[in-house]
Design a protein around this motif. Sequence first.
Motif, short mmCIF file in Angstrom:
data_model
loop_
_atom_site.label_atom_id
_atom_site.label_comp_id
_atom_site.label_asym_id
_atom_site.label_seq_id
_atom_site.Cartn_x
_atom_site.Cartn_y
_atom_site.Cartn_z
N VAL A 1 20.52 -18.66 -23.64
CA VAL A 1 21.95 -18.47 -23.93
C VAL A 1 22.18 -18.29 -25.43
O VAL A 1 22.94 -17.42 -25.86
CB VAL A 1 22.76 -19.67 -23.39
CG1 VAL A 1 24.21 -19.60 -23.88
CG2 VAL A 1 22.72 -19.70 -21.87
N LEU A 2 21.51 -19.12 -26.24
CA LEU A 2 21.65 -19.00 -27.69
C LEU A 2 21.18 -17.64 -28.19
O LEU A 2 21.82 -17.03 -29.05
CB LEU A 2 20.86 -20.12 -28.37
CG LEU A 2 20.81 -20.07 -29.90
CD1 LEU A 2 22.21 -20.28 -30.49
CD2 LEU A 2 19.85 -21.11 -30.46
N SER A 3 20.07 -17.15 -27.65
CA SER A 3 19.51 -15.87 -28.09
C SER A 3 20.45 -14.72 -27.75
O SER A 3 20.69 -13.82 -28.57
CB SER A 3 18.15 -15.65 -27.44
OG SER A 3 17.26 -16.71 -27.75
N VAL A 4 21.00 -14.73 -26.53
CA VAL A 4 21.95 -13.69 -26.12
C VAL A 4 23.20 -13.76 -26.99
O VAL A 4 23.74 -12.73 -27.42
CB VAL A 4 22.29 -13.83 -24.63
CG1 VAL A 4 23.40 -12.85 -24.23
CG2 VAL A 4 21.06 -13.60 -23.76
N ALA A 5 23.69 -14.97 -27.24
CA ALA A 5 24.88 -15.13 -28.07
C ALA A 5 24.62 -14.64 -29.50
O ALA A 5 25.50 -14.03 -30.12
CB ALA A 5 25.30 -16.60 -28.09
N PHE A 6 23.42 -14.89 -30.01
CA PHE A 6 23.08 -14.43 -31.36
C PHE A 6 23.07 -12.90 -31.41
O PHE A 6 23.59 -12.31 -32.36
CB PHE A 6 21.72 -14.99 -31.75
CG PHE A 6 21.25 -14.58 -33.12
CD1 PHE A 6 21.99 -14.89 -34.25
CD2 PHE A 6 20.07 -13.86 -33.28
CE1 PHE A 6 21.57 -14.51 -35.51
CE2 PHE A 6 19.64 -13.48 -34.54
CZ PHE A 6 20.40 -13.81 -35.65
N GLY A 7 22.48 -12.27 -30.39
CA GLY A 7 22.49 -10.81 -30.35
C GLY A 7 23.89 -10.25 -30.26
O GLY A 7 24.23 -9.25 -30.92
N VAL B 1 14.98 -24.36 -21.79
CA VAL B 1 14.73 -22.91 -21.75
C VAL B 1 16.03 -22.15 -21.55
O VAL B 1 16.29 -21.14 -22.24
CB VAL B 1 13.72 -22.58 -20.64
CG1 VAL B 1 13.60 -21.06 -20.46
CG2 VAL B 1 12.35 -23.17 -20.95
N GLY B 2 16.87 -22.61 -20.62
CA GLY B 2 18.14 -21.94 -20.36
C GLY B 2 19.05 -21.94 -21.58
O GLY B 2 19.69 -20.93 -21.90
N GLU C 1 5.11 -14.32 -25.38
CA GLU C 1 4.91 -15.55 -26.15
C GLU C 1 5.75 -16.68 -25.58
O GLU C 1 5.27 -17.81 -25.39
CB GLU C 1 5.25 -15.30 -27.62
CG GLU C 1 4.26 -14.41 -28.35
CD GLU C 1 4.58 -14.29 -29.83
OE1 GLU C 1 5.15 -15.26 -30.38
OE2 GLU C 1 4.25 -13.26 -30.44
N ALA C 2 7.03 -16.38 -25.29
CA ALA C 2 7.90 -17.40 -24.71
C ALA C 2 7.41 -17.81 -23.31
O ALA C 2 7.43 -18.99 -22.96
CB ALA C 2 9.33 -16.88 -24.64
N ALA C 3 6.96 -16.82 -22.52
CA ALA C 3 6.48 -17.12 -21.16
C ALA C 3 5.23 -18.00 -21.20
O ALA C 3 5.06 -18.90 -20.37
CB ALA C 3 6.19 -15.82 -20.41
N LEU C 4 4.35 -17.74 -22.16
CA LEU C 4 3.15 -18.56 -22.30
C LEU C 4 3.51 -19.99 -22.69
O LEU C 4 2.92 -20.96 -22.18
CB LEU C 4 2.21 -17.96 -23.34
CG LEU C 4 1.51 -16.65 -22.95
CD1 LEU C 4 0.73 -16.10 -24.13
CD2 LEU C 4 0.59 -16.87 -21.76
N VAL C 5 4.49 -20.13 -23.57
CA VAL C 5 4.93 -21.47 -23.98
C VAL C 5 5.46 -22.23 -22.76
O VAL C 5 5.09 -23.39 -22.52
CB VAL C 5 6.02 -21.36 -25.07
CG1 VAL C 5 6.70 -22.71 -25.28
CG2 VAL C 5 5.41 -20.88 -26.38
N VAL C 6 6.33 -21.58 -21.99
CA VAL C 6 6.92 -22.23 -20.82
C VAL C 6 5.85 -22.57 -19.80
O VAL C 6 5.85 -23.67 -19.20
CB VAL C 6 8.01 -21.34 -20.20
CG1 VAL C 6 8.53 -21.95 -18.90
CG2 VAL C 6 9.16 -21.14 -21.18
N ALA D 1 11.53 -28.15 -25.43
CA ALA D 1 11.48 -26.87 -24.72
C ALA D 1 12.44 -25.86 -25.34
O ALA D 1 12.12 -24.67 -25.46
CB ALA D 1 11.83 -27.09 -23.24
N PHE D 2 13.62 -26.35 -25.77
CA PHE D 2 14.61 -25.47 -26.39
C PHE D 2 14.06 -24.86 -27.68
O PHE D 2 14.14 -23.64 -27.90
CB PHE D 2 15.88 -26.26 -26.67
CG PHE D 2 16.88 -25.53 -27.52
CD1 PHE D 2 17.71 -24.57 -26.97
CD2 PHE D 2 16.99 -25.80 -28.87
CE1 PHE D 2 18.62 -23.88 -27.75
CE2 PHE D 2 17.91 -25.13 -29.67
CZ PHE D 2 18.72 -24.17 -29.10
N LEU D 3 13.49 -25.69 -28.55
CA LEU D 3 12.98 -25.20 -29.83
C LEU D 3 11.80 -24.26 -29.63
O LEU D 3 11.64 -23.28 -30.37
CB LEU D 3 12.57 -26.38 -30.71
CG LEU D 3 13.71 -27.29 -31.20
CD1 LEU D 3 13.15 -28.45 -31.99
CD2 LEU D 3 14.72 -26.50 -32.02
N ALA D 4 10.96 -24.56 -28.63
CA ALA D 4 9.78 -23.72 -28.40
C ALA D 4 10.17 -22.31 -27.98
O ALA D 4 9.50 -21.33 -28.34
CB ALA D 4 8.89 -24.36 -27.33
#
Length: 274
Positions: free
Chosen positions: A47-53, A42-43, A14-19, A120-123
Amino acid sequence: MFASYLIGLREGLEAALVVSVLIAFLVKSDRKDKLPQVWSGVGAAVVLSVAFGALLTFTAARLSYTGQELFEAITSLLAVVFVTWMIFWMRRAARALSKELRGKLSEALELGSIAVVVMAFLAVAREGLETALLFFASVQGAIASAEPLIGICLGLLTAVLIGWGIYRSALTINLTKFFAWTGGLLILVAAGILKYAVHDFQEAGVLPGLNTQAFDISAVLPADSPHGAVLAGMLNITPQPSVLEVVAWAAYLVPTLFLFLRPQQAKSTAPSAA
């Protein structure tokens, strides 16, 4: 590993399709100068997703036993809610997703570079945060090993390769069927996560019936057997579940699968009667 791979593949695609939609729009609009802003957004989302995990893992490790069980139960419930919403949203909006993204990016281009980065960040951030939460919830009942991490990394890598192939027009897949199959499998995974959430609530003493077993199939499905480990890792099927776990699993799985597999009704285009 398979459940983690499926999560990485589904959310990653889904993220790859958005990008790929955003990049293709900029290239075709002769606005390649804005590509660095897209990649910056995107970057930052990655980073936010990894930090959240990492925050979820760190928080769970610092809690007491009861607090950890409650934290894992609540995050599991949130994961079930998010993945269910995502599955049905994508089923409904997949066809119009590309047009919607191009429209939003056109508006962002008019506002300036910062707006492109934010767009791009929000998507991508939504998919990344869902991935982190769902992955954290799905591996709580698994035996400590590197397999879930390997699985989600392979799923994300596959998604990136598919997204690149679609962007380069070197790969054509039926996205409707893809999201239908992976959506059905993710519903099974989500039912297992909900079952584990109920178990955690019982461990924490919030819900009763921890020792009231619905059945015992340990003779047929030993927990330490290869097939037992596969079913537990993929769908959280255990040989000695409590009655409440089975009720929650069935109460979620049956109606959700029914609604998901039910054919979508086409919108009526007939003129209304005078």
